[in-house]
Design an enzyme around this catalytic site. Sequence first.
Site, PDB file in Angstrom:
ATOM      1  N   HIS A   1     -22.469  -2.750   4.828  1.00 22.37           N
ATOM      2  CA  HIS A   1     -22.976  -3.518   3.697  1.00 22.37           C
ATOM      3  C   HIS A   1     -22.990  -2.941   2.420  1.00 22.37           C
ATOM      4  O   HIS A   1     -23.106  -3.508   1.297  1.00 22.37           O
ATOM      5  CB  HIS A   1     -24.388  -4.000   3.935  1.00 22.37           C
ATOM      6  CG  HIS A   1     -24.542  -5.016   5.131  1.00 22.37           C
ATOM      7  ND1 HIS A   1     -24.449  -4.544   6.394  1.00 22.37           N
ATOM      8  CD2 HIS A   1     -24.748  -6.259   5.246  1.00 22.37           C
ATOM      9  CE1 HIS A   1     -24.655  -5.640   7.383  1.00 22.37           C
ATOM     10  NE2 HIS A   1     -24.670  -6.763   6.551  1.00 22.37           N
TER      11      HIS A   1
ATOM     12  N   ASP B   1     -15.535 -11.955   1.206  1.00 17.35           N
ATOM     13  CA  ASP B   1     -14.234 -12.121   2.275  1.00 17.35           C
ATOM     14  C   ASP B   1     -12.960 -12.937   1.625  1.00 17.35           C
ATOM     15  O   ASP B   1     -12.103 -12.760   2.167  1.00 17.35           O
ATOM     16  CB  ASP B   1     -14.634 -13.015   3.393  1.00 17.35           C
ATOM     17  CG  ASP B   1     -15.866 -12.262   4.487  1.00 17.35           C
ATOM     18  OD1 ASP B   1     -16.199 -11.223   4.140  1.00 17.35           O
ATOM     19  OD2 ASP B   1     -16.426 -13.115   5.225  1.00 17.35           O
TER      20      ASP B   1
HETATM   21  O1  F6P Z   1     -19.400 -13.316   5.054  1.00 16.46           O
HETATM   22  C1  F6P Z   1     -19.673 -12.072   4.565  1.00 16.46           C
HETATM   23  C2  F6P Z   1     -19.844 -11.072   5.487  1.00 16.46           C
HETATM   24  O2  F6P Z   1     -20.207  -9.881   4.696  1.00 16.46           O
HETATM   25  C3  F6P Z   1     -18.942 -10.517   6.446  1.00 16.46           C
HETATM   26  O3  F6P Z   1     -17.951 -10.068   5.868  1.00 16.46           O
HETATM   27  C4  F6P Z   1     -19.481 -10.060   7.433  1.00 16.46           C
HETATM   28  O4  F6P Z   1     -19.017  -9.958   8.794  1.00 16.46           O
HETATM   29  C5  F6P Z   1     -20.848 -10.829   7.437  1.00 16.46           C
HETATM   30  O5  F6P Z   1     -21.109 -11.232   6.477  1.00 16.46           O
HETATM   31  C6  F6P Z   1     -22.110  -9.859   7.708  1.00 16.46           C
HETATM   32  O6  F6P Z   1     -23.139 -10.572   7.711  1.00 16.46           O
HETATM   33  P1  F6P Z   1     -24.778 -10.169   7.877  1.00 16.46           P
HETATM   34  O7  F6P Z   1     -25.319 -10.092   6.503  1.00 16.46           O
HETATM   35  O8  F6P Z   1     -25.314 -10.993   8.832  1.00 16.46           O
HETATM   36  O9  F6P Z   1     -24.905  -8.706   8.438  1.00 16.46           O
END
Ligand code: F6P
Length: 342
Positions: free
Chosen positions: A272, A127
């Site tokens: 992801h 981020d």
């Molecule tokens: O903080 C990193 C991040 O990839 C964000 O951009 C996103 O909102 C969040 O983590 C997603 O989290 P998770 O791994 O719980 O799906």
Amino acid sequence: MRVGVLTGGGDCPGLNAVIRAVVRKGVRTHGFEFVGFRDGWKGPLEGLTMELGIEQCRGILPRGGTILGSSRTNPFKIENGVERIKDNLAEHGVDALVAIGGEDTLGVATKLADLGVHVVGVPKTIDNDLSGTDFTFGFDTAVNIATEAIDRLHTTAESHHRVLVVEVMGRHAGWIALHSGIAGGASAVLIPEQPFDIEQLCANVEARFETSYAPIIVVSEGAVPAAGGDMTLVSGEKDAFGHVRLGGIGDRIAGEIEQRTGKEARAVVLGHVQRGGTPTAFDRWLATRFGLQAIDAVADGDWGTMMALRGTKIIRVPLSEGTAELKLVSPEEYAEAQVFFG
Ligand code: F6P
């Protein structure tokens, strides 16, 4: 000295490069021994360890993810969490910790440092929202993945005369959207810092079709409409650090555009994919330099510090400064991208 290493929070490309640099310089230059703590703060909390030495770090520089595993465990939300961590560090003969993480993991490190734990921090997050450092590693990789996706979407959008809305990550910060939107030639970039006007967006879409190009809208998962409304959530359930899961704004916007302009629209959620796979050369370089500096900070006993990139130099800042506030996109930075909207 025996040093523990952990990686916490959402994984990101470059974590292994930090681990490798910390261990390589720690063993060769400082004569340290290492222990890997598994799955973020869960490792020291529950005494979950793995062997960590030069051998375990061979071949990991280009590998995404983290060989140590990760989690969003918050020891301050667990009964006797801090005491359990201190006991486990003592039991494993650990004199110091290198914690690699974002605002949450380093927020825990900040509090533990205040409570006397010997810890130094390395900032990571795709981020790029940590205030103490110009860039975090992982961000450049995420931006490159998003830009490649935008490049690909241009051709299919044009073939079908469609609007394509690309939803990217970033939580409360629009950095991934802004950088990939500029690099990919987006017709509009929507970020959490600047609530968007749906009518203006539809006007941009129509203007773009007039030039016989198809519009690509890049939207950050945390973007909100100016005319009321909150962030769009996958689920309201909160993790141990109080975060909800964002997602779905791309679909909402595509639906609104179709309804208001009559143009066909599709949403693509990169999700992801932005966090997986091999880090870019920049992220490997930055992560490696953070790791080298972090183990020197351990050797110096400079507890409670975080490594930070300022210009091309890596400096140490107090952890409390690095995690004090989120680094957000300023109106001036956003205005640069707006020149290309429509
Ligand atoms: O903080 C990193 C991040 O990839 C964000 O951009 C996103 O909102 C969040 O983590 C997603 O989290 P998770 O791994 O719980 O799906």
